[in-house]
Scaffold this motif. Structure first.
Motif, mmCIF file in Angstrom:
data_model
loop_
_atom_site.group_PDB
_atom_site.id
_atom_site.type_symbol
_atom_site.label_atom_id
_atom_site.label_comp_id
_atom_site.label_asym_id
_atom_site.label_seq_id
_atom_site.Cartn_x
_atom_site.Cartn_y
_atom_site.Cartn_z
ATOM 1 N N GLU A 201 34.251 46.390 41.745
ATOM 2 C CA GLU A 201 34.347 45.287 40.797
ATOM 3 C C GLU A 201 34.622 45.753 39.372
ATOM 4 O O GLU A 201 34.887 44.939 38.485
ATOM 5 N N LYS B 53 44.210 43.403 43.266
ATOM 6 C CA LYS B 53 43.414 43.418 42.034
ATOM 7 C C LYS B 53 44.218 43.974 40.868
ATOM 8 O O LYS B 53 44.929 44.966 41.001
ATOM 9 N N SER C 51 40.485 41.533 49.414
ATOM 10 C CA SER C 51 39.144 42.117 49.388
ATOM 11 C C SER C 51 38.701 42.306 50.833
ATOM 12 O O SER C 51 39.393 41.880 51.768
ATOM 13 N N LYS D 79 34.058 35.907 41.197
ATOM 14 C CA LYS D 79 34.595 37.256 41.023
ATOM 15 C C LYS D 79 35.881 37.233 40.198
ATOM 16 O O LYS D 79 36.697 36.326 40.317
#
Length: 318
Positions: free
Chosen positions: A198, A154, A94, A15
């Motif tokens: 994502e 993120k 996450s 990821k």
């Protein structure tokens, strides 16, 4: 001492958020950066984690770890942490990472700081800046424990891509059977070419799109940009779009590099779900729409005229 990074993977790829965590660890560490990957994944894919800054990858190639059972992952990472003699664990914030990190904080007697947005300040102690109140504010957390766990938000750090391929080392850990006592019987995943959590680019529509029959304009732009599609809460409430596309405080919170809002007024609940985006572009025919105050770029115009031209412009650039 070494820094260990717990990396997640899905559909055969590491990821992006985990690669960002590796780059964060590289900038943080004065020693080796070692990543640990759990479950079945191609070694070439793992070796490419070196481009983000990892010196070595520990691969626990055990099919039982594929399901993402939290207790088993926490035990495997704890053993890897002790094996390499690390004093800091870095991972991406996450749903899985949060649960694993909480258990590791107990297992390792470590301080856990989540939503980290910058490298720690070590000029006077060890202080970590983190995002709080759904991105509306920042807090500075002082860490005094010897062992530390940092969960990186993120898109909070730049992804490094100029490193060399890393060596991949197969390792085996003795993970007691009771760590696999939890069984995941089924998983329901949101559908779509690019899933919102994502997505590096998100294109969202609001009631200004006038109806679900016009959503092809949103989808066409998203397809050209390689973006995920989202919507405002009123749109999902009236059934124009599925609820898993609802972006906002009570829906999916996103932090893409680019967020494009089309026909969305900019209610505070929606802004709370997108204010971590690096760049926000707003398209609305109402020049007084509140969303323009939060936008990096704004287009005052009719979405039904702007979107086709914007889509064609993206095609031309490609």
């Amino acid at each position: 001492m070494s820094v260990l990074v717990y990396i997640e993977h899905a559909e055969g790829s590491v990821k992006k958020t985990s690669l960002e965590a590796v780059s964060f660890a590289k900038a943080l560490s004065e020693g080796e950066v070692i990543a640990v990957a759990l479950g079945s994944i191609d070694e070439n894919e793992l070796a490419n984690v070196g481009k983000a800054g990892a010196d070595k990858i520990l691969h626990v190639d055990d099919e039982k770890l594929n399901a993402g059972v939290i207790q088993a992952h926490a035990e495997a990472v704890a053993q890897a942490y002790k094996q390499v003699g690390a004093n800091t664990l870095v991972l991406a914030k996450s749903s899985l990472g949060d649960a694993v990190a909480a258990r590791l904080a107990v297992k390792l007697d470590a301080a856990l700081v989540s939503n980290v947005v910058e490298l720690p300040d070590t000029s006077n102690g060890y202080k970590v800046k983190r995002s709080i109140y759904t991105g509306k504010a920042f807090a500075e957390t002082t860490v005094s424990k010897a062992h530390k766990i940092l969960a990186v938000k993120k898109n909070a750090v730049d992804l490094k891509t100029d490193g060399a391929a890393a060596a991949v080392e197969k390792v085996n850990f003795d993970i007691a059977g009771d760590n696999f006592a939890t069984q995941i019987t089924s998983t329901d995943k949101a559908t779509g070419e690019v899933l919102l959590p994502e997505a590096d680019i998100v294109v969202s529509g609001g009631r200004g799109m006038k109806g679900p029959e016009n959503w092809n304009l949103i989808e066409d732009l998203a397809k050209e940009l390689g973006a995920g599609t989202g919507c405002s809460k009123p749109v999902s409430d009236i059934g124009w779009r599925p609820h898993h596309e609802h972006v906002g405080q009570t829906g999916v919170k996103v932090a893409p590099s680019l967020y494009v809002a089309v026909g969305i007024s900019g209610a505070i609940q929606h802004l709370a779900g997108v204010n971590s985006s690096k760049c926000i572009v707003v398209i609305n025919k109402d020049a007084e729409a509140p969303f323009f105050k939060a936008a990096d770029y704004g287009i005052v115009g009719d979405a039904f005229e702007v979107l086709p031209k914007l889509t064609e412009a993206v095609k031309a650039l490609k």
